[in-house]
Write a protein that holds these residues in place. Structure first.
Motif, PDB file in Angstrom:
ATOM      1  N   THR A  26      11.433  68.396  18.910  1.00  0.00           N
ATOM      2  CA  THR A  26      12.261  67.772  17.878  1.00  0.00           C
ATOM      3  C   THR A  26      12.085  68.575  16.591  1.00  0.00           C
ATOM      4  O   THR A  26      11.244  69.474  16.519  1.00  0.00           O
ATOM      5  CB  THR A  26      11.839  66.305  17.635  1.00  0.00           C
ATOM      6  N   GLU A  68      16.955  63.722  12.498  1.00  0.00           N
ATOM      7  CA  GLU A  68      17.699  64.888  13.004  1.00  0.00           C
ATOM      8  C   GLU A  68      17.785  64.756  14.514  1.00  0.00           C
ATOM      9  O   GLU A  68      16.796  64.960  15.211  1.00  0.00           O
ATOM     10  CB  GLU A  68      16.993  66.187  12.601  1.00  0.00           C
ATOM     11  N   PRO A  69      18.974  64.394  15.034  1.00  0.00           N
ATOM     12  CA  PRO A  69      19.077  64.035  16.452  1.00  0.00           C
ATOM     13  C   PRO A  69      18.999  65.185  17.462  1.00  0.00           C
ATOM     14  O   PRO A  69      18.974  64.940  18.656  1.00  0.00           O
ATOM     15  CB  PRO A  69      20.422  63.321  16.536  1.00  0.00           C
ATOM     16  N   SER A  70      18.949  66.430  17.012  1.00  0.00           N
ATOM     17  CA  SER A  70      18.865  67.545  17.960  1.00  0.00           C
ATOM     18  C   SER A  70      17.535  67.509  18.709  1.00  0.00           C
ATOM     19  O   SER A  70      16.476  67.429  18.103  1.00  0.00           O
ATOM     20  CB  SER A  70      19.000  68.877  17.232  1.00  0.00           C
ATOM     21  N   LYS A  87      21.809  65.572  21.861  1.00  0.00           N
ATOM     22  CA  LYS A  87      21.605  64.722  20.685  1.00  0.00           C
ATOM     23  C   LYS A  87      21.013  63.407  21.151  1.00  0.00           C
ATOM     24  O   LYS A  87      21.492  62.785  22.093  1.00  0.00           O
ATOM     25  CB  LYS A  87      22.933  64.464  19.969  1.00  0.00           C
ATOM     26  N   THR A  89      19.553  59.414  20.418  1.00  0.00           N
ATOM     27  CA  THR A  89      19.630  58.194  19.618  1.00  0.00           C
ATOM     28  C   THR A  89      18.414  57.341  19.971  1.00  0.00           C
ATOM     29  O   THR A  89      17.975  57.325  21.127  1.00  0.00           O
ATOM     30  CB  THR A  89      20.917  57.401  19.871  1.00  0.00           C
ATOM     31  N   GLU A 108      24.047  68.183  26.203  1.00  0.00           N
ATOM     32  CA  GLU A 108      25.094  69.117  25.777  1.00  0.00           C
ATOM     33  C   GLU A 108      25.031  70.429  26.548  1.00  0.00           C
ATOM     34  O   GLU A 108      26.052  71.047  26.801  1.00  0.00           O
ATOM     35  CB  GLU A 108      24.972  69.387  24.275  1.00  0.00           C
TER      36      GLU A 108
END
Length: 148
Positions: A26, A68-70, A87, A89, A108
């Protein structure tokens, strides 16, 4: 398996639905540097488009993903090493034997990242070193939460 897939293959879904170690990268919410953790409470959706995992409710990784969702998940298995990017959540706190947060990652990309000519011949193994009954209770509870 190749590079640039947009979802997990059936073989990788099966790998993630077993007892597997997964590296979790993260972006630290304060330093903005990469932060590495290791997780094992992981499940993949049958269609390979989502990965869910559980963290303790105060986990730094959960705070990082909220900011930062990446996310990058590192997998070793199915003959190679893979980087699963997406991404994430973070759920509200789930109460149980302990308090958890469930992270759902929308996949992704999936890339085979092993060095040229490399092949994994032995997958990593681990054991839980705390009370076996508690380990089973926590595992059963968490995997039920990851079904949703």
């Amino acid at each position: 398996m190749g590079k640039g897939m947009d979802k997990l293959t059936p073989e990788l879904v099966e790998l993630l639905n077993g007892e597997v170690l997964v590296s979790l990268v993260t972006i630290d919410k304060d330093s903005k540097e990469a932060d590495l953790g290791v997780i094992s409470w992981v499940k993949a959706s049958s269609d390979g488009t989502k990965v869910k995992f559980a963290l303790g409710h105060k986990a730094r990784s959960a705070e990082n993903i909220q900011a930062e969702p990446s996310v990058t998940l590192g997998l070793i298995g199915a003959g190679s090493c893979y980087a699963v990017k997406g991404k994430g959540t973070v759920s509200d706190i789930k109460d149980g034997t302990m308090k958890y947060r469930i992270v759902t990652v929308d996949v992704e990309s999936v890339d085979d990242v092993i060095f040229y000519g490399g092949k994994i011949t032995t997958e990593p193994a681990y054991e839980k070193t705390y009370d076996a009954d508690l380990a089973k209770k926590l595992d059963d509870e968490v995997y039920e939460l990851l079904k949703d």
